[in-house]
Design a protein around this motif. Structure first.
Motif, mmCIF file in Angstrom:
data_model
loop_
_atom_site.group_PDB
_atom_site.id
_atom_site.type_symbol
_atom_site.label_atom_id
_atom_site.label_comp_id
_atom_site.label_asym_id
_atom_site.label_seq_id
_atom_site.Cartn_x
_atom_site.Cartn_y
_atom_site.Cartn_z
ATOM 1 N N THR A 323 -4.675 2.868 125.509
ATOM 2 C CA THR A 323 -3.853 1.766 125.338
ATOM 3 C C THR A 323 -4.055 1.389 124.150
ATOM 4 O O THR A 323 -5.369 1.290 123.808
ATOM 5 N N PRO A 324 -3.302 0.309 123.494
ATOM 6 C CA PRO A 324 -3.446 0.449 121.924
ATOM 7 C C PRO A 324 -4.393 -1.194 122.111
ATOM 8 O O PRO A 324 -5.104 -1.490 121.644
ATOM 9 N N ALA A 325 -4.077 -1.204 123.296
ATOM 10 C CA ALA A 325 -4.885 -3.347 123.345
ATOM 11 C C ALA A 325 -6.436 -2.944 123.754
ATOM 12 O O ALA A 325 -7.538 -3.149 123.257
ATOM 13 N N PHE A 326 -7.077 -1.564 124.747
ATOM 14 C CA PHE A 326 -8.039 -0.633 124.803
ATOM 15 C C PHE A 326 -8.359 -0.457 123.992
ATOM 16 O O PHE A 326 -9.577 -0.762 123.649
ATOM 17 N N MET A 327 -7.799 0.362 122.395
ATOM 18 C CA MET A 327 -8.637 0.010 121.125
ATOM 19 C C MET A 327 -8.828 -0.898 120.761
ATOM 20 O O MET A 327 -9.686 -1.293 120.177
ATOM 21 N N ASP A 328 -7.876 -1.644 120.474
ATOM 22 C CA ASP A 328 -8.119 -3.193 119.971
ATOM 23 C C ASP A 328 -9.081 -3.669 120.385
ATOM 24 O O ASP A 328 -10.095 -4.710 119.706
ATOM 25 N N GLU A 329 -9.665 -3.822 121.854
ATOM 26 C CA GLU A 329 -10.812 -4.603 122.268
ATOM 27 C C GLU A 329 -11.972 -4.272 121.809
ATOM 28 O O GLU A 329 -12.788 -4.729 121.926
ATOM 29 N N ILE A 330 -12.087 -2.603 121.586
ATOM 30 C CA ILE A 330 -13.339 -2.104 121.365
ATOM 31 C C ILE A 330 -13.655 -2.098 119.660
ATOM 32 O O ILE A 330 -14.448 -2.429 119.508
ATOM 33 N N LEU A 331 -12.535 -1.697 119.056
ATOM 34 C CA LEU A 331 -12.078 -2.262 116.907
ATOM 35 C C LEU A 331 -12.554 -3.051 116.231
ATOM 36 O O LEU A 331 -13.358 -3.265 115.422
ATOM 37 N N ARG A 332 -11.947 -4.014 117.132
ATOM 38 C CA ARG A 332 -11.846 -5.515 116.351
ATOM 39 C C ARG A 332 -13.683 -6.109 116.668
ATOM 40 O O ARG A 332 -13.985 -5.797 115.273
ATOM 41 N N PRO A 333 -14.339 -5.751 117.507
ATOM 42 C CA PRO A 333 -15.420 -6.241 117.647
ATOM 43 C C PRO A 333 -16.333 -5.551 116.877
ATOM 44 O O PRO A 333 -17.660 -5.334 116.280
ATOM 45 N N LEU A 334 -16.103 -4.140 116.989
ATOM 46 C CA LEU A 334 -16.946 -3.013 116.702
ATOM 47 C C LEU A 334 -16.872 -3.053 114.987
ATOM 48 O O LEU A 334 -17.906 -2.826 114.230
ATOM 49 N N SER A 335 -15.937 -3.846 114.416
ATOM 50 C CA SER A 335 -15.332 -3.127 113.072
ATOM 51 C C SER A 335 -16.833 -4.911 112.421
ATOM 52 O O SER A 335 -17.095 -4.852 110.959
ATOM 53 N N ALA A 336 -16.797 -6.031 113.332
ATOM 54 C CA ALA A 336 -17.467 -7.043 112.307
ATOM 55 C C ALA A 336 -18.759 -6.618 112.969
ATOM 56 O O ALA A 336 -19.830 -7.324 112.280
ATOM 57 N N MET A 337 -19.520 -5.872 113.927
ATOM 58 C CA MET A 337 -20.987 -5.634 113.951
ATOM 59 C C MET A 337 -20.985 -4.914 112.581
ATOM 60 O O MET A 337 -22.216 -4.768 111.980
ATOM 61 N N LEU A 338 -20.642 -3.479 112.147
ATOM 62 C CA LEU A 338 -20.341 -3.141 111.148
ATOM 63 C C LEU A 338 -20.216 -3.596 109.913
ATOM 64 O O LEU A 338 -21.392 -3.611 108.790
ATOM 65 N N ARG A 339 -19.860 -4.674 109.872
ATOM 66 C CA ARG A 339 -19.683 -5.717 108.474
ATOM 67 C C ARG A 339 -20.798 -6.508 108.847
ATOM 68 O O ARG A 339 -21.853 -6.259 108.038
ATOM 69 N N GLU A 340 -21.183 -6.414 109.584
ATOM 70 C CA GLU A 340 -22.816 -7.976 109.705
ATOM 71 C C GLU A 340 -23.827 -6.855 109.330
ATOM 72 O O GLU A 340 -24.939 -7.524 108.471
ATOM 73 N N ALA A 341 -23.911 -5.573 109.809
ATOM 74 C CA ALA A 341 -24.987 -4.732 109.378
ATOM 75 C C ALA A 341 -24.426 -3.869 108.018
ATOM 76 O O ALA A 341 -25.509 -3.546 107.474
ATOM 77 N N ASN A 342 -23.527 -3.940 107.465
ATOM 78 C CA ASN A 342 -23.357 -3.244 106.681
ATOM 79 C C ASN A 342 -23.092 -1.857 105.832
ATOM 80 O O ASN A 342 -24.114 -1.367 105.824
ATOM 81 N N LEU A 343 -22.716 -1.681 107.279
ATOM 82 C CA LEU A 343 -22.636 -0.270 107.510
ATOM 83 C C LEU A 343 -21.491 0.508 107.590
ATOM 84 O O LEU A 343 -20.570 0.427 109.029
#
Length: 370
Positions: A323-343
């Motif tokens: 579902t879109p909600a399932f993807m948002d539940e993953i991609l929102r925190p994952l993108s924050a992790m990637l930004r924090e790591a500058n990756l």
């Protein structure tokens, strides 16, 4: 027009539900079967190229409809007869009208993915595909070959010829070389290496190669020396039980080997230039995917998380898309992790993560969802 929902969430919705085409002719340049993205079509949304399913079971029942495009290729996405986004359809690449010196139409050698990515499956067969006890249950690598839309083995000379034309005629900016897994311990690294050598001799084009981890880490140096800029070693699923169920043959290469290979490849290609594909919706929980992603990011590996798309004719054709909600539940925190790591996807030299068209992940990276 201003989308009624954020671009990130609209992409999630279109990639999980799929899109119905009001004008069937708009789907003529879509991708059917093959090594993926399969049963998709490229659209441009808010300046970004996005691959959306149009030939899958969920797409046939999708609440989202793409209007027939005007003469300039412009259209709108409707839901319940209300416009939710403006889109356009990319034009047919000019290199598609050519054939190789030995008479093979260029699209049978390599195709355009997204907006500016040339992609090919160098070997369109796999040692696992013919056995239902070994094949990856989501894989459609044999469909385009059976349908006559490609050839089994693309030679280095053919790939170099098409790559040069795609750059000159259609401003292609990077290339993906993937492969079915052949017999042997190198798991495809050898044919990717010889292909890259020929391409780089013909045209200056950044290349990503994708294969299962070869048994010998020395292959990573050989691949890099051949001109391969980035490497994809794809997990697909992250939980051992899901891997064993969904891809019983590939799961015989244990996660421990993948992580040894990731570490060895990062030492050669550099931080952020090694990536892995993770298909969300096969049975892994969001927590499992995020935990695995955190481990990968710690190594310098970019986890490219995309929504699973059920492809017609595969064992998982009736498996529900996430579902879109399932993807948002993953991609929102994952993108924050990637930004924090500058990756970040923007810093990848070539390949799926750089293209980003099969996931909303890079969009979350650029514009964090509210």
């Amino acid at each position: 027009m201003t989308p009624l929902i954020s671009t990130e969430r609209l992409i999630n919705a279109l990639q999980t539900h799929g899109v119905r085409l009001a004008d069937p002719k708009a789907g003529l340049a879509s991708r059917r079967g093959g090594a993926g993205p399969s049963d998709h079509k490229a659209i441009t949304l808010d300046g970004m190229t996005v691959m959306v399913p149009v030939h899958t079971a969920p797409a046939f029942e999708s609440p989202y409809v793409a209007e027939a495009p005007d003469d300039a290729g412009n259209s709108r996405i409707l839901r319940d007869n209300v416009a939710v986004g403006a889109i356009s359809f990319p034009k047919r690449p000019r290199f598609y009208d050519l054939s190789t010196a030995d008479g093979i139409p260029y699209p049978k050698i390599a195709v355009l993915h997204g907006r500016d990515v040339l992609a090919t499956t160098v070997l369109q067969t796999c040692v696992r595909y013919q056995s239902r006890t070994k094949t990856c249950q989501f894989c459609a690598i044999g469909q385009s070959l059976a349908g006559g839309r490609t050839i089994e083995r693309k030679t280095p000379a053919q790939l170099a010829e098409v790559a040069r034309a795609a750059v000159e005629l259609d401003s292609v900016r990077h290339m993906v070389l993937t492969t079915g897994t052949p017999p042997g311990r190198d798991r495809g690294a050898a044919i990717l290496t010889e292909s890259a050598t020929a391409i780089k001799a013909a045209v200056d084009l950044p290349i990503q190669a994708q294969c299962e981890p070869p048994d010998e880490d020395a292959w990573f140096t050989r691949m890099h020396d051949a001109g391969i800029d980035t490497l994809g070693l794809h997990l697909e699923a992250v939980t051992p039980s899901v891997r064993a169920r969904i891809m019983p043959g590939k799961a015989q290469v244990p996660l421990s080997r993948y992580f040894d290979a990731f570490a060895a490849a990062i030492a050669i290609f550099g931080r952020g230039q090694v990536s892995t594909y993770i298909l969300a919706g096969l049975g892994d929980t969001p927590d499992a995917i995020l935990t695995m992603s955190e481990r990968l990011i710690g190594l310098g590996v970019y986890p490219f998380v995309v929504p699973f798309v059920p492809i017609s004719g595969t064992p998982l054709e009736s498996h529900p898309a996430p579902t879109p909600a399932f993807m948002d539940e993953i991609l929102r925190p994952l993108s924050a992790m990637l930004r924090e790591a500058n990756l970040l996807a923007a810093d990848i030299k070539a390949g799926c993560g750089k293209c980003g068209a099969c996931s909303a992940l890079s969009t979350y990276e650029r514009r964090p969802a509210a």
